[in-house]
Each structure stands twice: as C-alpha cells, then as structure tokens.
Design a protein around this motif. Structure first.
Motif, PDB file in Angstrom:
ATOM      1  N   UNK A 196       0.819  -1.211   0.000  1.00 43.17           N
ATOM      2  CA  UNK A 196       0.000   0.000   0.000  1.00 43.17           C
ATOM      3  C   UNK A 196       0.854   1.263   0.000  1.00 43.17           C
ATOM      4  N   UNK A 197       2.028   1.199   0.649  1.00 47.07           N
ATOM      5  CA  UNK A 197       2.893   2.384   0.732  1.00 47.07           C
ATOM      6  C   UNK A 197       3.499   2.780  -0.609  1.00 47.07           C
ATOM      7  N   UNK A 198       3.325   1.945  -1.629  1.00 47.49           N
ATOM      8  CA  UNK A 198       3.849   2.274  -2.961  1.00 47.49           C
ATOM      9  C   UNK A 198       2.937   3.230  -3.727  1.00 47.49           C
ATOM     10  N   UNK A 229      -8.390   3.545  -7.483  1.00 45.33           N
ATOM     11  CA  UNK A 229      -8.198   2.407  -8.388  1.00 45.33           C
ATOM     12  C   UNK A 229      -6.781   1.858  -8.265  1.00 45.33           C
ATOM     13  N   UNK A 230      -5.806   2.745  -8.182  1.00 43.37           N
ATOM     14  CA  UNK A 230      -4.427   2.290  -8.041  1.00 43.37           C
ATOM     15  C   UNK A 230      -4.222   1.540  -6.730  1.00 43.37           C
ATOM     16  N   UNK A 231      -4.895   1.995  -5.689  1.00 43.19           N
ATOM     17  CA  UNK A 231      -4.789   1.317  -4.395  1.00 43.19           C
ATOM     18  C   UNK A 231      -5.300  -0.128  -4.506  1.00 43.19           C
ATOM     19  N   UNK A 232      -6.393  -0.317  -5.251  1.00 39.64           N
ATOM     20  CA  UNK A 232      -6.932  -1.671  -5.437  1.00 39.64           C
ATOM     21  C   UNK A 232      -5.980  -2.521  -6.267  1.00 39.64           C
ATOM     22  N   UNK A 233      -5.312  -1.903  -7.234  1.00 39.42           N
ATOM     23  CA  UNK A 233      -4.370  -2.654  -8.061  1.00 39.42           C
ATOM     24  C   UNK A 233      -3.124  -3.065  -7.281  1.00 39.42           C
ATOM     25  N   UNK A 234      -2.710  -2.220  -6.340  1.00 43.20           N
ATOM     26  CA  UNK A 234      -1.507  -2.522  -5.569  1.00 43.20           C
ATOM     27  C   UNK A 234      -1.695  -3.737  -4.671  1.00 43.20           C
ATOM     28  N   UNK A 239      -4.730 -12.417  -6.478  1.00 45.71           N
ATOM     29  CA  UNK A 239      -3.706 -12.175  -7.479  1.00 45.71           C
ATOM     30  C   UNK A 239      -2.472 -11.549  -6.860  1.00 45.71           C
ATOM     31  N   UNK A 240      -1.709 -10.847  -7.693  1.00 37.86           N
ATOM     32  CA  UNK A 240      -0.440 -10.285  -7.238  1.00 37.86           C
ATOM     33  C   UNK A 240      -0.061  -9.110  -8.124  1.00 37.86           C
ATOM     34  N   UNK A 241       0.493  -8.067  -7.515  1.00 32.60           N
ATOM     35  CA  UNK A 241       1.054  -6.943  -8.259  1.00 32.60           C
ATOM     36  C   UNK A 241       2.532  -6.823  -7.930  1.00 32.60           C
ATOM     37  N   UNK A 258       8.095   0.501 -13.222  1.00 31.37           N
ATOM     38  CA  UNK A 258       7.182  -0.420 -13.902  1.00 31.37           C
ATOM     39  C   UNK A 258       6.262  -1.065 -12.878  1.00 31.37           C
ATOM     40  N   UNK A 259       5.093  -1.475 -13.341  1.00 30.94           N
ATOM     41  CA  UNK A 259       4.118  -2.171 -12.508  1.00 30.94           C
ATOM     42  C   UNK A 259       3.484  -3.265 -13.348  1.00 30.94           C
ATOM     43  N   UNK A 260       3.346  -4.452 -12.754  1.00 23.68           N
ATOM     44  CA  UNK A 260       2.740  -5.588 -13.445  1.00 23.68           C
ATOM     45  C   UNK A 260       1.656  -6.174 -12.556  1.00 23.68           C
TER      46      UNK A 260
END
Length: 353
Positions: A196-198, A229-234, A239-241, A258-260
């Motif tokens: 989350x800190x990212x 939305x980014x918080x949910x993706x992190x 799954x995994x980010x 980069x983010x995957x």
C-alpha cells in the motif's frame, strides 16, 4: 493399556464435563488431554484417553452416553497423539513456513482429513463447515475442500486451518518477495510485490508515462487512474502486483519504473503491464511477464488472459517470446489473448494415504 480418541457433544452447562469424565473414570479410563470446542449445539469435547485393554469401542461409547454425552465418535490413536495440540500446530506451522508447497499435507495432518483438494474459487461457494466437509479460502486464490468420514468439523478446527493457510500464503509471498534483476544493458532493478505504501511512487510512475503508454495499459483512455483504483491494483483481493524500482544507489531515492498486475477471476488470471517510457525495450517487460506467468502456474490457474491493442507490437512480441500456445480473439483493434497454463497437481490434490 490402549490409546483412544473420543469426541462427544455435551450441553454447555456447569458440571456437565465433570459428569462425563467421572463416567469414563469409573471404567478405569485415564484422560491424557482434553480440548473443548464451543459450537451452536453445545460443547464438543475431544479427549485423548488411555483405557484398559479389556475395554472395547462399544464400552467407551456406552460410558460417554451414561455421562450425558451424545454424538459420540471413538477411534484408536497412536503414540504421536500424545503431543499436545499447541505443539502439533506449531510443528505444522514451522513445516509450512519452510515449505509452502506442503499446504495440502499440513491441512491433512492437522485435521485428519481423508481427502484434501484445491480448485479455483467459485462465486457460489462460501468458506465454512458442513458436517464432515470443510471449505477454506486460499489467500493465493481458489479454495481447499477437506473431507473426512468422521467426526464432524468444528468452528475451532476451521479457524486453525484458515490461520495456517494465511501463514502459508504470507510465507509463500515473502519467499519470492524481492529479487534483483540485471537487464541486458547492465542496469539493476529491484522487483518485489507491491504494498500500500507504494501508492505515491506508482502515481508518479503514471505521471511520468506518456499518454500512449497509459492508453495501452488501460485501453479505456490515456488519463491518470484515480488513487482509489491504483490502491486496489496494488493489493488485489486475488492475485499479485509486482513493481520494479531503481536501487536508489548514491543516496538517490528509489523510483518505481514499472508495474505488473496479475488479477484473478475464477480459474483464469488477467495480466497487464505498465513500463515507464524510458525503461521500455530493455527487457524489463519480458522479465515481469515471465515472473507473473510462473506465479500464475504455481497458484494453479488454468490460463492467463491479456487484453492488448492490435498495434501494440512490443507486447505481442513479448507474448510470442514466451513460446507457449495462445488463442487470439479480435474485436476491432482489441486483441484478447489467452495463454493456457499446464495443469499442475498441487500437494493438496494428492489423495490421502
């Protein structure tokens, strides 16, 4: 003397446990340990006892019933049953920390299950217990189903099993948490699971990307995704980010470049990448793609799904370099690419011996 396990339900009222233990004592049965499981239907008492060799299973059941016990289950036990429950659970937890792939065997040993299977999560099944069947949510995606002939599972057993799964998921995540990647040009990056800190660094990543790169990632526009939305993706629910960051050498601050994302739904997982423009075409996207593909395989997903613009040649080329069969569906300028993953038989799916 012979070791036995006895499980019986008694009314959860003062003195009822003492009546049951007194009835066993009258038959010369020595109680070595007892656990009490609170349920909606009363207290389920789980005994390990040492009984005279002349006492048979029917005698123990009769003694329990005279002691106001009901729904009695009796089975022979082994010497290993002498280890107290906290010691057994700690031992199994230690094994799981060192070998997360042993999850199925650990669950079977913890609960004496006859059958343990893993399957992709279903929207219509909920974790819980139903008699001699237990359904556990796998934090890595999917679920475990445990079955045994007898006795029925209790809420306390469910809580222990779910806690062990959470521990195993954390250990598995940390085992592959951070690696240093050296790109073909010699640049070094740290690749690790996002936290989350990212959020601030990932917002800056999106701001540093061109509108074209953001559009290729999100398909629905080139604008900046909202922080929510980014918080949910992190930290996706399933799954995994992964994020790739510079090492911050020379006193410089770490920068996410980069983010995957690997976002699971059912037995498939959707994969998407965003690489900052000045880090593209250096092999970073391929590195992240391979790591998430291995993650999807180890988690037991049936396939990867990617939504790619037809003119996104670099992404299509990366997928070809995976050297895996793919199925492609085209809808205008949008390609939906499905990459089947080879089926694996997790330790949990092995039949109980």
């Amino acid at each position: 003397m012979t070791l036995w396990r006895i499980r019986a339900t008694v009314d959860d009222r003062p003195g009822y446990l003492s009546v049951l233990t007194a009835s066993l004592a009258l038959r010369g049965v020595n109680i070595l340990s007892v656990q009490v499981h609170t349920t909606e239907h009363g207290a389920v008492d789980d005994f390990l006892v040492d009984a005279p060799d002349t006492i048979a299973e029917a005698d123990l059941i009769a003694a329990v019933e005279r002691g106001r016990g009901r729904e009695c289950w009796v089975a022979r036990s082994e010497a290993r049953g002498l280890a107290d429950q906290p010691t057994r659970v700690l031992g199994l937890a230690t094994r799981l920390v060192h070998d997360p792939d042993a999850t199925g065997e650990v669950l079977r040993a913890l609960l004496g299950a006859d059958e343990v299977t893993w399957r992709p999560a279903s929207a219509v099944t909920r974790p819980g217990i139903d008699g001699t069947t237990m359904l556990l949510a796998d934090p890595n995606g999917g679920s475990y189903t445990l079955r045994r002939v007898a006795p029925s599972y209790t809420p306390a057993e469910y809580a222990r099993a779910q806690a062990l799964l959470e521990l195993g998921a954390t250990s598995s995540r940390r085992a592959g948490e951070q690696v240093t990647v050296v790109l073909p040009d010699g640049a070094e990056l740290v690749v690790r699971p996002a936290v989350a800190d990212d959020l601030t660094a990932v917002v800056e990543l999106h701001q540093a990307c061109s509108a074209r790169s953001r559009h290729r990632r999100y398909l629905g526009g080139a604008g900046q995704p909202t922080p929510a939305r980014l918080r949910r993706l992190l930290e996706p629910a399933r799954g995994l980010t992964l994020v790739a960051a510079t090492t911050g050498s020379g006193g410089a601050a770490e920068s996410v470049v980069a983010m995957a994302n690997l976002l699971a739904e059912g037995d498939e997982a959707e994969l998407a990448l965003l690489v900052r423009d000045d880090w593209q075409r250096l092999g970073l996207g391929s590195t992240l793609l391979r790591r998430l593909t291995r993650q999807a395989e180890s988690a037991g997903y049936a396939a990867l799904v990617l939504h790619v613009q037809a003119d996104n040649t670099p992404m299509v080329r990366m997928l070809r370099r995976l050297s895996r069969p793919t199925a492609v569906e085209r809808d205008g300028n949008l390609l939906t690419i499905t990459v089947p993953l080879p089926p694996e038989v997790p330790a949990a799916a092995e039949s109980a011996g």
